[in-house]
Design an enzyme around this catalytic site. Structure first.
Site, PDB file in Angstrom:
ATOM      1  CB  CYS A   1      -0.947  -0.007   1.194  1.00 54.79           C
ATOM      2  SG  CYS A   1      -0.140   0.258   2.785  1.00 54.79           S
ATOM      3  CD  GLN A   2       1.622   5.669  -2.226  1.00 52.19           C
ATOM      4  OE1 GLN A   2       1.054   4.900  -2.984  1.00 52.19           O
ATOM      5  NE2 GLN A   2       2.770   6.245  -2.541  1.00 52.19           N
TER       6      GLN A   2
END
Length: 235
Positions: free
Chosen positions: A147-148
């Site tokens: 994910c980020q």
């Protein structure tokens, strides 16, 4: 006169119960044994896999050498800006388009603040996340969740762990810590910048332009003082 003796026996090769017996001794020394059992619940100790937290270079090695499949759990907007080539996209959160009054109010507030400034969509937890993963991968599959920032991938890893997935890894600090060129990516920006959107991006561009102008002006005044004096109005 009869006497009573109470004894406890622990049968060999048994972890499930403790056997007890009540012995009755009469004057004629005959024995009457009345067996009874006191069952004891056995504790079950489940073996839980540990989530493997790695940096970007280690993650690349897991994919290249160990055959880990990359699963991107970000929302659709970040995924479309940039993602690792040939990864699977199974978002942990999806856009919340519910139209009940409470959701409408929350969505409006979100879009006027976080959505406007940071470009974040109004989302809710994906109810089909686990089922989507299970339909594509067996519990023995080696999965690298990304994910980020690293928070959603950690939450997703723990959720999959509960459903029997034993080989799960996450990138510490997420894709924002990945240097350009580490992974082959697809999209309009670099992986580490996929989380930047909204007015914060415009503000960043304006700041960059103003900074460049100020630096150029400083250099001009420093190296060409005579020309700068002619251009600048007298004080």
């Amino acid at each position: 006169m009869a006497t009573f003796n109470y004894s406890t026996l622990l049968p060999p090769r048994s972890d499930y119960f403790r056997a007890s017996c009540l012995a009755f001794q009469s004057s004629g020394k005959s024995w009457v044994v009345l067996p009874k059992r006191s069952f004891r619940r056995r504790r079950q100790f489940g073996i839980r896999a540990e989530i493997n937290y790695v940096n970007a270079d280690e993650a690349k090695e897991l994919v290249k050498a160990d055959g880990y499949a990359v699963v991107d759990v970000r929302d659709k907007s970040q995924f479309e800006r940039a993602h690792i080539k040939s990864c699977y996209h199974v978002p942990l959160f999806i856009e919340n388009q519910d139209n009940d009054p409470g959701t409408i109010i929350k969505r409006t507030l979100h879009n006027n603040f976080a959505g406007l400034f940071f470009g974040l969509p109004f989302t809710k937890q994906n109810p089909d996340f686990v089922q989507s993963i299970k339909s594509q991968f067996s519990p023995n599959t080696k999965l690298l969740l990304v994910c980020q920032e690293g928070l959603r991938s950690t939450a997703a890893a723990r959720k999959l762990e509960e459903y029997g997935f034993q080989n799960v890894a996450c990138i510490t600090s997420g894709l924002q810590s990945v240097k350009p060129g580490t992974f082959e990516s697809v999209g309009s920006t670099e992986l580490q910048n996929a989380g930047k959107a909204g007015l914060i991006t415009v503000q960043g561009k304006i700041s960059a332009v103003l900074g460049t102008i100020l630096v150029c002006a400083f250099l001009f005044v420093t190296f060409f003082p005579d020309q700068a004096e002619k251009l600048l109005p007298p004080s």
